[in-house]
Structure formats: structure tokens, C-alpha cells
Design a protein around this motif. Structure first.
Motif: not given
Length: 338
Positions: A202, A206, A210, A298
Motif C-alpha cells: 500500500a 500510494h 498516486h 485531490t
């Protein structure tokens, strides 16, 4: 029948396994190996281990695109079924989608294709050894080998493997084997218990996946604002910000949130949400009027997380935080006690 399963994403937590041991790590003996899955990861790892001196017996590939990718990276490679591959190799590597992995291993195990002492590995970041338990029950040795790297499925990835960190796991006595396979292709193995792998993966998703979303949102907004060569324009700032984050941590943060500048944050959100850029006479009409509807949410979420972290570090005071929190609305995360 030839098979092809595209490369890994992330999935479920698995059982914990042993911590690192102090057994000397050496490069592995030459192995006959095969790879199931010719997405972005499979051809690159196959090419890397082949270059390291291991004997590539064959790969699986179902789609035309996968076969083309494999042929480009592995000239003359043999395309065979998973069952045929299992019967011929000392090391079998699954580089398939996480959603495919468990069923595929279980299906092959039910056909009795795994052998005692055979090495069976996967490259799924969020999985540990448990997903390979059907193979282990047949006497195979499970290995979890995840490279902390992004893959394009081209020869450019081979250079990225040098110095790349890997999260590895194996039964305690076989950890040196897993580590040696990583060393063979220039990687740096780090033993990671199965129970930690979902959080580990994760974190990487991330930070890397991302990051792509964040960067491309920035480039789109710059283009709409009138910066035509947005990537070149933003690169020095983004590169410096990334370097500072890696070297200084949160102390490397700059910008309006770190200064408690609530009015500027409000101005940012008005610009992003009101869409005045669509009809602005100050902008060149030839420039794109891209849809920036995804940016406000965001911006709000990241700004809220940033403000909470800065407050916890004492970088802004309670009043400044409250002002920012009010502008951002309900995005602010729970604060930690200092």
C-alpha cells in the motif's frame, strides 16, 4: 493451451513468516526456469535472469500483444502451457495479476504438476507465501519476490533492476536462495514478513501510483494556465521537492500550508472549482481547456493531510489550522496528540 496472465497489482494479507537470518548470501547455481505471465513484469525478469546465466526453458503467453512483448525481450523464446512449463523447470515464476494468482496456483496443484524441491515464486507485492501453499503441499519451495520498481515491459526496465530493492520471503532455511536470485540480477534483497506485505505494498502504491496522478494533474493545470511545455517547466521544482522529501522528510515542505497561509489556499480552491480559467480572456484561446474537475478533491484531501501533519509538528498554530480546516471543509483528518 497457451496461457497469459498480465502482471501484478495488489490484494490480500497473508500469513507471517520468519525474520531475516545471518546466513551468507551467494549467487545462485544455474537453474532451468520459466515464467508464467508476459505482461510488463514477466519478460523483463525473464530477460534479466537469462542474462545472469540461468537457462530460460519457456514462458506462457496467450494474447498476441503478450507474445509480441515476449518475442521482443526474449528472441527465440518457447511458448508453452503452464503445465508443460512446470514439468521442465527448477524455478517457476508467476508474474500474473493478483486476482489470477491464487486460482492459478490451486488449479495447477490440483493437476499434480509441482514437484518436491521445485522452486515456485511469485512477484505480487501484497502477497506472501500462503498463496503458494497448494504448491508447497506438493513439496515445492515457495518464494515471494517483489521488486520495488515500476515496469514498462521493455528493455529500459533492465537498467532499473540494478540497485532495485526487493521484498523477499521464503521458508527460513531457504531465505538465502530467494536473496541470491535477487542478487543475480543486481537487486538488493530485504526480508519482509508476510504480515507486513499489505502495508508495504500500500505504501509503494500510494507513493508511486498516486504520484503519477498528482504529477499529471499538475501538468494539465499548468497547460490550461498557459504553460505549454508543462513537463519541462515543472520538472526542476518537482525534482527538488522529491529530493527534499526523501532527504529531509516533512522538514523539506514549503508552500502556503507550511506558512499557515489560508487566504492563498482559498484562492487556489476558487481557481480550481469555479472554472474561471475556461473563459478567461488572459489565456491563449489556442491552449487546451482541459477538464480539471478531478483536481479540487485531490487538492483538498492532500492539503488536509498536509495541514494536520504540520500542526502535529508545530509548524503552524491552532488558529492557522482552524482557518485552513474551515476552507477545506470536511477533508481534515483526525489529529494526533503532540
Amino acid at each position: 493451451m497457451n496461457q497469459d496472465f498480465e502482471p501484478e497489482c495488489a490484494q490480500t494479507p497473508m500469513a507471517a513468516i520468519a525474520p531475516p537470518i545471518s546466513v551468507p548470501i551467494t549467487h545462485s547455481a544455474t537453474l532451468n526456469f520459466g515464467v508464467i505471465g508476459m505482461g510488463a513484469v514477466g519478460p523483463v525478469l525473464a530477460a534479466a535472469w537469462k542474462q545472469a546465466g540461468h537457462n530460460l526453458v519457456g514462458v506462457t503467453a496467450r494474447s498476441a500483444g503478450s507474445r509480441e512483448r515476449a518475442a521482443a525481450m526474449l528472441p527465440g523464446v518457447q511458448f508453452v502451457s503452464p503445465q508443460e512449463l512446470c514439468a521442465q523447470v527448477d524455478l517457476l515464476v508467476f508474474t500474473v495479476r493478483d486476482t489470477e494468482l491464487a486460482d492459478l496456483v490451486e488449479n495447477l496443484a490440483s493437476q499434480g504438476v509441482f514437484r518436491t524441491g521445485q522452486l515456485v515464486a511469485h512477484t505480487a507485492g501484497a502477497f506472501g507465501l500462503e498463496v503458494l501453499s497448494p504448491a508447497a503441499e506438493s513439496g515445492a519451495i515457495p518464494l515471494a519476490l517483489h521488486p520495488a520498481q515500476t515496469f514498462s515491459g521493455t528493455s529500459l526496465d533492465l537498467a532499473r533492476l540494478h540497485g532495485c530493492f526487493w521484498a523477499v520471503n521464503a521458508p527460513l532455511a531457504l531465505l538465502p536462495v530467494a536473496q541470491a536470485l535477487v542478487l543475480d540480477i543486481g537487486g538488493i534483497p530485504r526480508v519482509l514478513a508476510d504480515g507486513a506485505r499489505p502495508l508495504y505494498h500500500a505504501a509503494l502504491a500510494h507513493g508511486a501510483n498516486h504520484l503519477v496522478t498528482l504529477v499529471t494533474q499538475t501538468l494539465r493545470a499548468l497547460q490550461v494556465a498557459g504553460i505549454e511545455d508543462s513537463a519541462s517547466f515543472a520538472q526542476p521544482l518537482m525534482k527538488a521537492a522529491l529530493e527534499r522529501a526523501l532527504q529531509e522528510g516533512e522538514a523539506g515542505l514549503s508552500g502556503p500550508i507550511s506558512r499557515g497561509d489560508a487566504p492563498t489556499i482559498a484562492k487556489h480552491l476558487r481557481a480550481l472549482e469555479n472554472g474561471q480559467w475556461r473563459d478567461s480572456e488572459d489565456l491563449d484561446p489556442a491552449l487546451p481547456r482541459d477538464d480539471l474537475a478531478d483536481l479540487p478533491s485531490t487538492y483538498r484531501a492532500l492539503a488536509a493531510a498536509t495541514a494536520a501533519r504540520i500542526l502535529n509538528r508545530g509548524g503552524i498554530n491552532e488558529l492557522q489550522y482552524k482557518q485552513i480546516e474551515g476552507i477545506l471543509g470536511n477533508c481534515a483528518p483526525a489529529r494526533q496528540e503532540r
